[in-house]
Design a protein around this motif. Structure first.
Motif, PDB file in Angstrom:
ATOM      1  N   ALA A  24      66.324  87.031  28.996  1.00 41.44           N
ATOM      2  CA  ALA A  24      67.061  88.176  29.554  1.00 41.44           C
ATOM      3  C   ALA A  24      66.436  89.498  29.105  1.00 41.44           C
ATOM      4  N   SER A  28      64.338  91.762  31.886  1.00 44.35           N
ATOM      5  CA  SER A  28      64.829  93.084  32.275  1.00 44.35           C
ATOM      6  C   SER A  28      63.866  94.179  31.818  1.00 44.35           C
ATOM      7  N   SER A  31      60.954  94.201  34.210  1.00 47.46           N
ATOM      8  CA  SER A  31      61.346  94.860  35.461  1.00 47.46           C
ATOM      9  C   SER A  31      61.327  96.376  35.299  1.00 47.46           C
ATOM     10  N   ASN A  32      61.869  96.866  34.176  1.00 49.73           N
ATOM     11  CA  ASN A  32      61.859  98.316  33.902  1.00 49.73           C
ATOM     12  C   ASN A  32      60.431  98.844  33.772  1.00 49.73           C
ATOM     13  N   GLN A  43      65.393  92.543  40.939  1.00 50.05           N
ATOM     14  CA  GLN A  43      65.698  91.532  39.915  1.00 50.05           C
ATOM     15  C   GLN A  43      66.708  90.529  40.471  1.00 50.05           C
ATOM     16  N   ASN A 132      72.818  94.751  28.456  1.00 48.97           N
ATOM     17  CA  ASN A 132      72.055  95.717  29.276  1.00 48.97           C
ATOM     18  C   ASN A 132      71.163  95.039  30.301  1.00 48.97           C
ATOM     19  N   VAL A 133      71.645  93.952  30.881  1.00 49.93           N
ATOM     20  CA  VAL A 133      70.870  93.241  31.908  1.00 49.93           C
ATOM     21  C   VAL A 133      71.677  93.249  33.200  1.00 49.93           C
ATOM     22  N   ARG A 134      71.067  93.803  34.245  1.00 45.19           N
ATOM     23  CA  ARG A 134      71.763  93.903  35.534  1.00 45.19           C
ATOM     24  C   ARG A 134      70.854  93.403  36.652  1.00 45.19           C
ATOM     25  N   PHE A 135      71.366  92.480  37.435  1.00 47.55           N
ATOM     26  CA  PHE A 135      70.579  91.916  38.539  1.00 47.55           C
ATOM     27  C   PHE A 135      70.939  92.592  39.857  1.00 47.55           C
ATOM     28  N   ARG A 284      67.622  93.038  21.467  1.00 43.81           N
ATOM     29  CA  ARG A 284      66.641  93.262  22.537  1.00 43.81           C
ATOM     30  C   ARG A 284      65.271  93.633  21.963  1.00 43.81           C
ATOM     31  N   GLY A 426      65.355  98.664  27.199  1.00 50.02           N
ATOM     32  CA  GLY A 426      66.801  98.470  27.286  1.00 50.02           C
ATOM     33  C   GLY A 426      67.516  98.722  25.978  1.00 50.02           C
TER      34      GLY A 426
END
Length: 433
Positions: A24, A28, A31-32, A43, A132-135, A284, A426
């Motif tokens: 996770a 994330s 992706s950022n 994502q 702090n992980v958003r799909f 994280r 994150g």
């Protein structure tokens, strides 16, 4: 370039554990990082909501439900033993009492499958949000079955001659594309394998217009890579369009000893328990600061230390110091120009700091290209170290006006880059510590 990053994708049958936490955090942050480097990123979480694991979930909840109501019941052989299953059964009793006892078992299992699935999925989303992980997309495997996409993909492979019938089953000729053996796609009883669903799912991804698809998988999936790339080649895509990153295992250490089990439940340590102990920021940062190719030893004692030995504390403290300087500036009524005569910044530590700031855009581009989020963590740690040295060696306030403005501009630039790097990871950038 339009890129899809799919990660975590744990079965919705129980809580996320520490291994999922690494996926996770890395997924994330990657992706950022890709977004920061200019890629168009989406994502996705693939929900395995079809197949046996959902039936096992229903049977497990059913067994615990009957047990809690004093009924005799044999626990399913492939059932889920986690304490969360007992909690789910108890919540069903709290809400509905013994209403389901009166039902036929098949009907009761269907009800429990729906209730447990919705509860587990909601809990997964809650845990990830806390981390702090958003799909952008939650993709249901069930929709592939309902839309007949699996059989469509198989028909295509048969038509193209990439699949053949052997002993009543359908086999993909994946050895022709670099796999070590051919693979069963449809079993001799007509039931599709997980591989069949994965072929349909990945075809669906590319048909949505992604130039590249990146999957983050656990180390136990390493043997699955060649067949997946072979299948995508058979479906008409380039194998390099599918990129699979493999995450090695995580070991939790306390007092130098490995921690395998949760104190509370005796099961695997959950991501939530880790966050409770060390916080989202430390978890994280520790997850992303090592290359995914190496096993990660996560030192729980170090992660909670409020000292410069703790890398996340060290970086965040640099940011808090910068905010403290800017508060002093505001209190003293000093007007900050945000620029200055940089030729006055001649101390070796200042020159090193400026050089380090200059490396940031290039580092981001390289790290994105190499899919190496740990480079961002290493960079911001080194930058914080140079800032702490400059802070200790070069007075910022109370020097002549021109030098003060130049140093304030440098401090603000460091603050900006530290915030930006931490946001990619994150991790928060506190103003006070």
């Amino acid at each position: 370039e339009k890129i899809q990053v799919e990660y975590v994708s744990a079965n919705p049958t129980g809580p996320l554990h520490v291994g999922h936490g690494r996926g996770a955090a890395v997924g994330s942050a990657l992706s950022n990082l890709l977004k920061a480097a200019g890629y168009d990123v989406e994502q996705e979480y693939y929900i395995n909501d079809a197949g046996n694991q959902m039936n096992n979930l229903a049977r497990s909840v059913n067994a615990r439900y009957l047990e809690l109501l004093g009924q005799t019941c044999e626990f399913p052989e492939d059932g889920y033993h986690g304490h969360d299953i007992i909690d789910t059964a108890q919540r069903i009793i709290d809400k509905y009492g013994d209403r389901f006892l009166k039902m036929e078992e098949d009907e009761r299992l269907e009800q429990f499958k729906t209730i447990a699935y919705q509860e587990k999925l909601a809990a997964l989303k809650e845990d990830l949000e806390r981390f702090n992980v958003r799909f952008d997309v939650w993709f249901s495997e069930k929709t592939l079955h309902e839309a007949n996409k699996i059989h469509e993909a198989c028909d295509y492979l048969l038509e193209k001659g990439y699949m053949e019938k052997r002993d009543g089953a359908l086999w993909l000729k994946s050895t022709e594309f670099g796999d070590d053996k051919d693979r069963v796609v449809i079993r001799d009883n007509g039931v599709p394998t997980y591989f069949a669903a994965d072929i349909a799912y990945h075809t669906n991804k590319f048909n949505r217009g992604f130039d590249r698809v990146i999957n983050l998988w656990g180390a136990d999936h390493h043997g699955y890579i060649a067949r997946m790339k072979a299948a995508m080649q058979c479906m008409g895509f380039k194998p390099e369009q599918l990129e699979i990153l493999v995450l090695q295992m995580v070991r939790l250490l306390r007092d130098g000893q490995e921690v395998k089990m949760s104190k509370r439940t005796g099961q695997s340590v959950t991501l939530n328990e880790l966050i409770d102990e060390v916080g989202t920021d430390a978890a994280r940062f520790f997850f992303v600061m090592r290359s995914i190719d190496s096993q990660l030893d996560f030192d729980l004692d170090l992660a909670v230390k409020k000292s410069n030995d703790n890398p996340v504390f060290y970086v965040q403290y640099a940011h808090a110091r910068i905010c403290s300087i800017m508060r002093q500036v505001a209190e003293a009524g000093i007007t900050v120009q945000g620029k200055g005569n940089y030729r006055l910044l001649t101390e070796p530590v200042e020159v090193d700091l400026i050089k380090k700031l200059g490396e940031y855009p290039e580092m981001l581009a390289a790290a994105a290209k190499e899919r190496a989020v740990q480079q961002v963590a290493h960079y911001v740690y080194d930058l914080a170290g140079l800032f702490h040295s400059a802070y200790n060696q070069c007075r910022i306030l109370g020097v002549n006006e021109e030098l003060q403005q130049a140093r304030l501009a440098m401090v603000m630039a460091v603050g900006h880059v530290v915030r930006h790097a931490l946001s990619i990871l994150g991790v928060s950038a506190p103003e006070k510590m």
